[in-house]
Design a protein around this motif. Structure first.
Motif, PDB file in Angstrom:
ATOM      1  N   ASP A 149      86.585  71.899  85.777  1.00 55.12           N
ATOM      2  CA  ASP A 149      85.834  70.875  86.496  1.00 55.12           C
ATOM      3  C   ASP A 149      86.778  69.875  87.161  1.00 55.12           C
ATOM      4  N   ARG A 150      87.775  69.434  86.417  1.00 52.71           N
ATOM      5  CA  ARG A 150      88.721  68.454  86.983  1.00 52.71           C
ATOM      6  C   ARG A 150      89.454  69.046  88.194  1.00 52.71           C
ATOM      7  N   ALA A 151      89.889  70.286  88.131  1.00 51.34           N
ATOM      8  CA  ALA A 151      90.605  70.918  89.254  1.00 51.34           C
ATOM      9  C   ALA A 151      89.683  71.048  90.447  1.00 51.34           C
ATOM     10  N   TRP A 152      88.392  71.431  90.172  1.00 52.99           N
ATOM     11  CA  TRP A 152      87.484  71.578  91.314  1.00 52.99           C
ATOM     12  C   TRP A 152      87.223  70.240  91.983  1.00 52.99           C
ATOM     13  N   ASN A 153      87.003  69.240  91.197  1.00 52.17           N
ATOM     14  CA  ASN A 153      86.658  67.935  91.774  1.00 52.17           C
ATOM     15  C   ASN A 153      87.835  67.327  92.585  1.00 52.17           C
ATOM     16  N   LEU A 154      89.064  67.712  92.254  1.00 52.91           N
ATOM     17  CA  LEU A 154      90.216  67.197  93.010  1.00 52.91           C
ATOM     18  C   LEU A 154      90.435  67.944  94.319  1.00 52.91           C
ATOM     19  N   SER A 155      89.841  69.105  94.481  1.00 52.61           N
ATOM     20  CA  SER A 155      90.041  69.912  95.671  1.00 52.61           C
ATOM     21  C   SER A 155      89.167  69.421  96.800  1.00 52.61           C
ATOM     22  N   PRO A 156      89.712  69.340  98.043  1.00 53.97           N
ATOM     23  CA  PRO A 156      88.884  68.965  99.206  1.00 53.97           C
ATOM     24  C   PRO A 156      88.028  70.133  99.689  1.00 53.97           C
ATOM     25  N   GLN A 157      88.228  71.310  99.116  1.00 51.77           N
ATOM     26  CA  GLN A 157      87.454  72.480  99.522  1.00 51.77           C
ATOM     27  C   GLN A 157      86.145  72.558  98.709  1.00 51.77           C
ATOM     28  N   ALA A 158      85.135  73.112  99.384  1.00 51.97           N
ATOM     29  CA  ALA A 158      83.850  73.320  98.691  1.00 51.97           C
ATOM     30  C   ALA A 158      83.953  74.559  97.821  1.00 51.97           C
ATOM     31  N   VAL A 159      83.694  74.406  96.475  1.00 48.28           N
ATOM     32  CA  VAL A 159      83.850  75.508  95.528  1.00 48.28           C
ATOM     33  C   VAL A 159      82.550  75.592  94.677  1.00 48.28           C
ATOM     34  N   VAL A 160      81.967  76.815  94.618  1.00 49.51           N
ATOM     35  CA  VAL A 160      80.787  77.044  93.772  1.00 49.51           C
ATOM     36  C   VAL A 160      81.005  78.328  92.994  1.00 49.51           C
ATOM     37  N   LEU A 161      80.412  78.376  91.770  1.00 51.10           N
ATOM     38  CA  LEU A 161      80.468  79.562  90.927  1.00 51.10           C
ATOM     39  C   LEU A 161      79.050  80.117  90.838  1.00 51.10           C
ATOM     40  N   LEU A 162      78.864  81.407  91.297  1.00 45.80           N
ATOM     41  CA  LEU A 162      77.554  82.010  91.391  1.00 45.80           C
ATOM     42  C   LEU A 162      77.430  83.136  90.379  1.00 45.80           C
ATOM     43  N   ASP A 163      76.178  83.308  89.857  1.00 43.69           N
ATOM     44  CA  ASP A 163      75.975  84.477  89.010  1.00 43.69           C
ATOM     45  C   ASP A 163      75.561  85.651  89.869  1.00 43.69           C
ATOM     46  N   GLN A 164      75.113  86.765  89.230  1.00 45.77           N
ATOM     47  CA  GLN A 164      74.816  87.981  89.986  1.00 45.77           C
ATOM     48  C   GLN A 164      73.628  87.808  90.917  1.00 45.77           C
ATOM     49  N   ASN A 165      72.797  86.799  90.657  1.00 50.78           N
ATOM     50  CA  ASN A 165      71.598  86.591  91.475  1.00 50.78           C
ATOM     51  C   ASN A 165      71.805  85.515  92.524  1.00 50.78           C
ATOM     52  N   GLY A 166      72.961  84.943  92.571  1.00 47.28           N
ATOM     53  CA  GLY A 166      73.234  83.915  93.564  1.00 47.28           C
ATOM     54  C   GLY A 166      72.888  82.535  93.100  1.00 47.28           C
ATOM     55  N   ILE A 167      72.624  82.350  91.797  1.00 48.14           N
ATOM     56  CA  ILE A 167      72.315  81.042  91.258  1.00 48.14           C
ATOM     57  C   ILE A 167      73.637  80.337  90.972  1.00 48.14           C
ATOM     58  N   ILE A 168      73.684  79.043  91.310  1.00 53.26           N
ATOM     59  CA  ILE A 168      74.913  78.258  91.126  1.00 53.26           C
ATOM     60  C   ILE A 168      75.069  77.943  89.649  1.00 53.26           C
ATOM     61  N   VAL A 169      76.174  78.387  89.057  1.00 55.11           N
ATOM     62  CA  VAL A 169      76.488  78.079  87.668  1.00 55.11           C
ATOM     63  C   VAL A 169      77.111  76.690  87.602  1.00 55.11           C
ATOM     64  N   CYS A 170      78.000  76.416  88.521  1.00 56.67           N
ATOM     65  CA  CYS A 170      78.596  75.072  88.618  1.00 56.67           C
ATOM     66  C   CYS A 170      79.203  74.928  90.005  1.00 56.67           C
ATOM     67  N   GLY A 171      79.484  73.715  90.396  1.00 54.43           N
ATOM     68  CA  GLY A 171      80.111  73.457  91.699  1.00 54.43           C
ATOM     69  C   GLY A 171      80.857  72.142  91.651  1.00 54.43           C
ATOM     70  N   ASN A 172      81.716  71.897  92.637  1.00 53.43           N
ATOM     71  CA  ASN A 172      82.502  70.649  92.644  1.00 53.43           C
ATOM     72  C   ASN A 172      81.860  69.634  93.570  1.00 53.43           C
ATOM     73  N   THR A 173      82.427  68.449  93.638  1.00 57.98           N
ATOM     74  CA  THR A 173      81.862  67.345  94.413  1.00 57.98           C
ATOM     75  C   THR A 173      81.815  67.682  95.885  1.00 57.98           C
ATOM     76  N   ALA A 174      82.898  68.331  96.409  1.00 55.22           N
ATOM     77  CA  ALA A 174      82.924  68.682  97.825  1.00 55.22           C
ATOM     78  C   ALA A 174      81.790  69.629  98.171  1.00 55.22           C
ATOM     79  N   ALA A 175      81.407  70.574  97.245  1.00 59.40           N
ATOM     80  CA  ALA A 175      80.303  71.498  97.513  1.00 59.40           C
ATOM     81  C   ALA A 175      78.969  70.756  97.495  1.00 59.40           C
ATOM     82  N   ALA A 176      78.836  69.767  96.569  1.00 63.01           N
ATOM     83  CA  ALA A 176      77.586  69.003  96.517  1.00 63.01           C
ATOM     84  C   ALA A 176      77.380  68.242  97.822  1.00 63.01           C
TER      85      ALA A 176
END
Length: 808
Positions: free
Chosen positions: A7-34
């Motif tokens: 979470d800390r690494a994602w939130n520091l990145s200026p890139q939009a990052v999301v983690l999806l399951d097999q159905n396309g549901i967001i498991v987690c994402g960072n601030t830039a993606a929100a």
């Protein structure tokens, strides 16, 4: 723990990052993606259908990519990152986006492996990404600005330095602190201010044309830096001027090279125009491109007319091939410069002789461009050389005629003089009246002086005309010294002088005949200029290096002043005595002549390459020295025979003892000798017959080779003791042939002497190689008597009165 770190690494990145399951549901994402998906809080992304938040077309494309990534059969071949067009903001603005999808394994509750996809998006529309880009762009600009190899500067709108790089400070020789806040005009040459200020005024007024020009900067030491400066005005989004970006390149070397090139071109043009010889630029096909004034003058045409012609039009028809050959060899690279002489034609048909030099000029890529021709008018020089050649040919013809005349004159003058000399000698031997004897003695003295003068003048003529050539070879100097002592001994006795000599045993390498000329003149001068009661010494001393022998003639005469010692070797120069009389110092009354003897010595010494020096003390005497090279080949002195004499007698004297008077040696020969005389001159035959018969000998006389042959064939000629033969005989025959014929008939080497007035050195050398000594006419009776003493005495000393030498 792991999720927190992620979470800390994602939130520091200026890139939009999301983690999806097999159905396309967001498991987690960072601030830039929100922010990108318009949620505002990253926790609110969990459980959201990611593809439902996207436009339908983009959602379908990305879902298909996710399914492919999760499929094991296609995941290895599927590209991870794809550039796509997608909305980058909530208002639907589109841009280029890099979308990266990577399959990963994610733990679940209870622990069951769950396949998921990590999606990373980066695009210019994300606020955080844009800020980082600006910082990176600024960083890249700073690096490029500071590290540039040429000068870089930023100026504010008032025209002052706001920022400079290191290259510019090194270029201008000033620190950044010296430049910051100051106008560039402070380090610019005043002549270049107007151009720069005018451009700045135009740029502020809205002109978008950048500044580009060369200008001069001044270094602290006063030297000028030539630079090429380019400058552009930057403006903001509203078009307002922001700052000036300037680039400065040092062009001092190029400017100096261009200046030197211009100066060289200027000098070439000046030289081209002012050159005293013709210069032309000629095209490869032979047309004149440029000509100077000198060439126009040489060829008698003005510049306009020359430029309308080619080389062939001004060349002599027979010399067209000169330029063709020059072009062929220059283009082939055989020569760098082709030089030749040729003829040109002026409009009026006058021929100009010239020396032409052609060179090939090439362009910047090394290709032949044109010829450079240098033309020098040598018409006068060629004409002078032709006149000189004609003069030399005429001089050679005159010299040949002179040589022929001298040969004829020598023979024709010496013949009557020889006869007169012999007749006077015969008359003197038979006259007992004191008065008549005194008159005859004076006549003999006058004849001797006349003979000496004629010989001297003829010898000088031969030396000046190059008719005398040295024949250098080994010979025994002792024999030559003894002969000279025998000859000059009676002269010294008659003059009341003491003459001593020391015969050296050295073998020299020189021409014995010419060396004898030198020694004879020096001894004669010593006897002539030494008062009665004086002494003359002839000797020699080997030099310390053993390679040279110094022959000395020392006298106790009046001596020679120091300022006259070189002048005495000049023709007709005689040192005046104390009473003003000509001579060497206080010369005796018998001294006389024309002062030519030492002139002959000087000429012959130069011809032989020997050195003649003089040392003298006025009032005490003089020493003349001749330095002659020794023969280093190991030849015994008694094994080397002397050759013939060209300019004086050289006799082969076998007597090695002390000098005995001629009279005593003559008296020791008792009994009549049979002498054969062969001469074509009746007066010579008659005078010789009278003289020899007066001496008590029997004489057989012949006019030529035919008479001698007839006598031998008819057996009317008795065996002779000595032969006296003239060199030139009728019908082109010689005395050498007469001697050979007689020796062959009697099968014995009968002694013989050649009497001749011939000046041809080659003829005399041929006689010497035949073993015959030579006496040059006019021969003095005492000299002839001395020769007969030697020959008859040597013959009679042999067993049975016959020599044992083989027949020649």
């Amino acid at each position: 723990m792991q999720g927190v770190e992620l979470d800390r690494a994602w939130n520091l990145s200026p890139q939009a990052v999301v983690l999806l399951d097999q159905n396309g549901i967001i498991v987690c994402g960072n601030t830039a993606a929100a922010e990108r998906l318009g949620v505002g809080d990253a926790y609110r992304l969990v459980g959201v259908d990611y593809f439902a938040r996207l436009p339908p077309a983009l959602a379908a494309e990305r879902r298909a990519r996710m399914v492919a990534v999760l499929n094991p059969a296609t995941s290895e071949a599927m590209p991870r990152a794809v550039i796509e067009t997608a909305p980058v903001s909530a208002d639907g603005t589109c841009g280029l986006v890099r979308c990266t999808m990577v399959p990963i394994g994610l733990p679940a509750e209870p622990p069951v492996a769950l396949d998921a996809v990590l999606a990373v998006f980066e695009d210019a529309g994300v606020a955080a990404q844009g800020t980082v880009g600006e910082r990176r762009s600024e960083s890249r600009f700073r690096n490029a600005f500071d590290q540039a190899p040429y000068g870089m500067a930023l100026l504010d709108m008032s025209g002052r330095w706001r920022r400079v790089n290191r290259a510019l400070t090194l270029m201008l020789g000033r620190s950044a602190d010296d430049l910051m806040g100051h106008s560039p005009l402070s380090v610019t040459h005043s002549d270049d201010w107007p151009a720069m200020t005018a451009w700045l005024d135009r740029a502020v007024a809205g002109d978008t044309v950048p500044y580009d020009g060369e200008q001069r900067f001044l270094k602290p030491d006063g030297t000028v830096l030539w630079a090429r400066m380019t400058a552009a005005l930057t403006r903001g989004p509203d078009g307002a001027p922001l700052e000036i970006v300037a680039q400065v390149a040092d062009v001092t070397r190029r400017h100096a090279a261009e200046h030197a090139l211009r100066a060289s071109e200027s000098r070439f043009r000046e030289t081209f125009a002012a050159a005293p010889h013709g210069i032309a630029m000629v095209s490869l096909d032979g047309n004149f491109l440029e000509v100077n004034g000198a060439l126009c003058t040489i060829l008698g045409r003005d510049e306009r007319a020359m430029l309308s012609l080619d080389m062939a039009a001004v060349s002599h028809p027979e010399d067209h091939n000169v330029e063709l050959e020059a072009a062929r060899r220059l283009l082939a690279g055989d020569v760098r410069v082709f030089t030749a002489e040729k003829r040109y034609l002026r409009p009026e048909g006058q021929v100009v002789r010239a020396r032409v030099s052609l060179a090939l000029a090439r362009d910047g890529e090394g290709r032949p461009h044109h010829f450079i021709a240098h033309v020098q008018d040598v018409t006068r020089q060629v004409e002078a050389e032709e006149r000189l050649h004609d003069a030399i040919a005429a001089a050679e013809q005159a010299l040949l005629a002179k040589t022929r005349f001298l040969a004829a004159a020598s023979h024709d003058l010496r013949q009557p003089l020889q006869a007169l000399n012999l007749f006077v000698s015969v008359l003197s031997g038979r006259e007992t009246d004191p008065f008549k004897c005194d008159v005859l003695g004076k006549i003999e003295s006058a004849l001797g002086a006349l003979a000496d003068l004629m010989n001297t003048l003829l010898d000088i003529s031969r030396l000046e005309g190059g008719a005398v050539l040295p024949d250098q070879r080994p010979f025994a100097i002792g024999r030559l010294v003894r002969r000279l002592a025998d000859e000059f001994g009676p002269v010294a006795d008659a003059s009341g002088l003491t003459f001593r000599f020391v015969a050296p045993s050295a073998t020299l390498y020189s021409d014995p005949a010419l060396l004898e000329v030198i020694l004879r003149n020096l001894i004669g001068n010593a006897l002539k200029y030494t008062p009665a009661g004086g002494r003359v010494l002839l000797g020699a001393r080997r030099q310390p290096d053993g390679c040279m022998l110094r022959i000395d003639i020392v006298d106790t005469g009046a001596g020679i002043p120091a300022d006259q010692r070189q002048l005495i070797f000049e023709d007709f120069h005689q040192v005046a005595g104390d009473d003003g009389a000509a001579g060497r110092g206080a010369a005796p009354a018998r001294a006389g002549g024309l002062g030519l003897g030492l002139g002959i010595v000087s000429r012959v010494a130069r011809l032989l390459g020997v050195t003649v020096t003089v040392e003298s003390v006025p009032g005490h005497g003089s020493r003349f020295s001749v330095l002659v090279p020794c023969h280093m080949g190991g030849v015994r002195p008694d094994a080397v025979a002397d050759g013939p004499v060209e300019m004086g007698p050289v006799e082969d004297d076998a007597n090695a003892g002390d000098r005995v008077s001629v009279t005593d040696r003559w008296d020791s020969l008792r009994g009549r000798a049979h002498l054969v005389v062969v001469d074509d001159d009746p007066a010579i035959r008659e005078s010789l017959t009278l003289l020899l018969e007066g001496w008590g000998h029997r004489v057989s006389v012949f006019a030529g080779l035919s008479d001698l042959t007839e006598a031998l064939l008819t057996q009317t000629l008795a065996h002779p003791d000595v032969m006296l033969v003239d060199f030139r005989l009728p019908s082109g025959r010689t005395g050498v042939e007469a001697v050979a014929l007689t020796r062959g008939h009697f099968r014995e080497p009968i002694p013989a002497v050649l009497l001749t007035g011939d000046l041809d050195g080659q003829h005399l050398r041929d006689a010497g190689r035949g073993g015959l000594p030579v006496l040059r006419k006019p021969v003095r009776p005492d000299q002839l008597r001395l020769r007969l003493v030697d020959l008859i005495g040597a013959r009679r000393r042999a067993p049975d009165g016959r020599t044992r030498a083989p027949v020649r």
